[in-house]
Write a protein that holds these residues in place. Sequence first.
Motif, PDB file in Angstrom:
ATOM      1  N   THR A 170     -26.684 -43.054 -19.879  1.00  0.00           N
ATOM      2  CA  THR A 170     -28.143 -42.704 -19.613  1.00  0.00           C
ATOM      3  C   THR A 170     -28.750 -44.404 -20.027  1.00  0.00           C
ATOM      4  O   THR A 170     -29.778 -44.818 -19.198  1.00  0.00           O
ATOM      5  N   GLU A 171     -28.477 -44.741 -21.419  1.00  0.00           N
ATOM      6  CA  GLU A 171     -29.087 -46.020 -21.707  1.00  0.00           C
ATOM      7  C   GLU A 171     -28.416 -47.265 -20.749  1.00  0.00           C
ATOM      8  O   GLU A 171     -29.424 -48.066 -20.491  1.00  0.00           O
ATOM      9  N   CYS A 172     -27.421 -47.339 -20.376  1.00  0.00           N
ATOM     10  CA  CYS A 172     -26.929 -48.207 -19.394  1.00  0.00           C
ATOM     11  C   CYS A 172     -27.651 -48.126 -18.078  1.00  0.00           C
ATOM     12  O   CYS A 172     -28.334 -49.165 -17.534  1.00  0.00           O
ATOM     13  N   ILE A 173     -28.059 -46.952 -17.577  1.00  0.00           N
ATOM     14  CA  ILE A 173     -28.661 -46.972 -16.366  1.00  0.00           C
ATOM     15  C   ILE A 173     -30.128 -47.527 -16.333  1.00  0.00           C
ATOM     16  O   ILE A 173     -30.832 -48.000 -15.738  1.00  0.00           O
ATOM     17  N   GLN A 174     -30.808 -46.976 -17.684  1.00  0.00           N
ATOM     18  CA  GLN A 174     -32.123 -47.369 -17.979  1.00  0.00           C
ATOM     19  C   GLN A 174     -32.401 -48.735 -18.010  1.00  0.00           C
ATOM     20  O   GLN A 174     -33.298 -49.304 -17.867  1.00  0.00           O
ATOM     21  N   ASN A 175     -31.200 -49.320 -18.374  1.00  0.00           N
ATOM     22  CA  ASN A 175     -31.496 -50.919 -18.521  1.00  0.00           C
ATOM     23  C   ASN A 175     -30.627 -51.582 -17.390  1.00  0.00           C
ATOM     24  O   ASN A 175     -30.588 -52.972 -17.306  1.00  0.00           O
ATOM     25  N   GLY A 176     -30.568 -50.873 -16.050  1.00  0.00           N
ATOM     26  CA  GLY A 176     -30.324 -51.517 -14.832  1.00  0.00           C
ATOM     27  C   GLY A 176     -28.792 -51.606 -14.673  1.00  0.00           C
ATOM     28  O   GLY A 176     -28.355 -52.545 -13.742  1.00  0.00           O
ATOM     29  N   ILE A 177     -28.156 -51.176 -15.564  1.00  0.00           N
ATOM     30  CA  ILE A 177     -26.666 -51.259 -15.333  1.00  0.00           C
ATOM     31  C   ILE A 177     -25.855 -50.332 -14.273  1.00  0.00           C
ATOM     32  O   ILE A 177     -26.227 -48.892 -14.877  1.00  0.00           O
ATOM     33  N   LEU A 178     -25.220 -50.352 -13.403  1.00  0.00           N
ATOM     34  CA  LEU A 178     -24.827 -49.360 -12.636  1.00  0.00           C
ATOM     35  C   LEU A 178     -23.550 -48.729 -13.360  1.00  0.00           C
ATOM     36  O   LEU A 178     -22.678 -49.368 -13.792  1.00  0.00           O
ATOM     37  N   ILE A 179     -23.469 -47.314 -13.350  1.00  0.00           N
ATOM     38  CA  ILE A 179     -22.272 -46.584 -13.829  1.00  0.00           C
ATOM     39  C   ILE A 179     -21.406 -46.159 -12.791  1.00  0.00           C
ATOM     40  O   ILE A 179     -22.000 -45.221 -11.786  1.00  0.00           O
ATOM     41  N   VAL A 180     -20.339 -46.304 -12.663  1.00  0.00           N
ATOM     42  CA  VAL A 180     -19.579 -46.029 -11.494  1.00  0.00           C
ATOM     43  C   VAL A 180     -18.234 -45.458 -11.951  1.00  0.00           C
ATOM     44  O   VAL A 180     -17.201 -45.904 -12.639  1.00  0.00           O
ATOM     45  N   PRO A 181     -18.344 -44.053 -11.621  1.00  0.00           N
ATOM     46  CA  PRO A 181     -16.741 -43.091 -11.808  1.00  0.00           C
ATOM     47  C   PRO A 181     -15.675 -43.859 -11.188  1.00  0.00           C
ATOM     48  O   PRO A 181     -16.053 -44.167 -10.109  1.00  0.00           O
ATOM     49  N   CYS A 182     -14.639 -44.103 -11.552  1.00  0.00           N
ATOM     50  CA  CYS A 182     -13.556 -44.821 -10.912  1.00  0.00           C
ATOM     51  C   CYS A 182     -12.143 -43.926 -11.397  1.00  0.00           C
ATOM     52  O   CYS A 182     -11.706 -44.068 -12.360  1.00  0.00           O
ATOM     53  N   THR A 183     -11.922 -43.005 -10.383  1.00  0.00           N
ATOM     54  CA  THR A 183     -10.769 -41.925 -10.899  1.00  0.00           C
ATOM     55  C   THR A 183      -9.919 -41.894  -9.709  1.00  0.00           C
ATOM     56  O   THR A 183     -10.085 -42.224  -8.675  1.00  0.00           O
ATOM     57  N   GLY A 184      -8.752 -41.140 -10.149  1.00  0.00           N
ATOM     58  CA  GLY A 184      -7.554 -40.947  -9.325  1.00  0.00           C
ATOM     59  C   GLY A 184      -8.044 -39.523  -8.596  1.00  0.00           C
ATOM     60  O   GLY A 184      -7.498 -39.244  -7.525  1.00  0.00           O
ATOM     61  N   ARG A 185      -9.193 -38.952  -8.909  1.00  0.00           N
ATOM     62  CA  ARG A 185      -9.681 -37.545  -8.417  1.00  0.00           C
ATOM     63  C   ARG A 185     -10.303 -38.004  -6.991  1.00  0.00           C
ATOM     64  O   ARG A 185     -10.826 -39.200  -6.932  1.00  0.00           O
ATOM     65  N   THR A 186     -10.656 -37.063  -6.355  1.00  0.00           N
ATOM     66  CA  THR A 186     -11.340 -37.309  -5.111  1.00  0.00           C
ATOM     67  C   THR A 186     -12.857 -37.325  -5.557  1.00  0.00           C
ATOM     68  O   THR A 186     -13.069 -36.767  -6.590  1.00  0.00           O
ATOM     69  N   ALA A 187     -13.822 -37.599  -4.883  1.00  0.00           N
ATOM     70  CA  ALA A 187     -15.180 -37.420  -5.239  1.00  0.00           C
ATOM     71  C   ALA A 187     -15.533 -36.046  -5.364  1.00  0.00           C
ATOM     72  O   ALA A 187     -16.432 -35.723  -6.551  1.00  0.00           O
TER      73      ALA A 187
END
Length: 277
Positions: free
Chosen positions: A30-47
């Motif tokens: 949440t702090e990253c997002i509030q500071n304009g940093i994109l959080i990207v799940p990067c997984t072997g799972r499907t979306a």
Amino acid sequence: MDIKLIALDLDGTLLDSKKQLSEANRKALTECIQNGILIVPCTGRTADGIPSEIKDIDGIRYAIATNGAVIHDLKEKAVLDTRMLTWEKAMELLEFVDNYPVMYDPYIEGRGITEPKFFENLSDYCLTDALQDLVKKTRDLHPSIIDYVRNTRKPVEKINLFFPDMEGRARLRAELNKQADILVTSSISNNLEINALGASKGEAIHRLADLLGIDRAQTMAIGDGENDFTMIRMAGVGVAMKNASKELQAEANYVTETNDDDGVAAAIYRLVFGKQL
């Protein structure tokens, strides 16, 4: 450190051993997002397999699924990029692995495809209770996997394999490695994952960064498994979990705490915000 995009593996990294998101990790995202940093799940799972407690965090928009086979815009419910196996290649692979004592499931349009002989005997393939629960939530049951792929003729994001023994896994991997037109990797000790060329987490991070106009040097990746090697190598900053293999840790710029000790939050606070967890 000027980071604009953080790609996060889920199992063994962002999620703890019970497949849950800790409060410390949630707060760091949440702090990253509030500071304009994109959080990207990067997984072997499907979306579809990304837990809602992650997808529902306000500001998480993009996801890299099935080891880089698909890049999603979750907000627009759109697919931005794909690197998938053709249905013909998937058929060839499925008919080949069917000769081995292995559980296999292709991922098609965001869902795993399974059949009764596997779905009703998950414990025979050494799946933990948590993994069995995940499989039950993210697979669609059909009488025959091979017939389904043959009849629908849809491209396949990934083929996942689970093994009852390591000797069989090593034998099949050696055979699959002879094929130059696929990528073979793994996320846990008793599985293998087959993707099309170009479907790696590292390459997908680069493609997403390019689409968004983000310099590749401004990307960070955090992971723990074999299928995280490419993103640890190719991101601007690669972070390995303490529960990762020694080989992955050696590739990383930084090693953080384990997934059961809020390692993602610890890395973000130290490297991005310059403070302790």
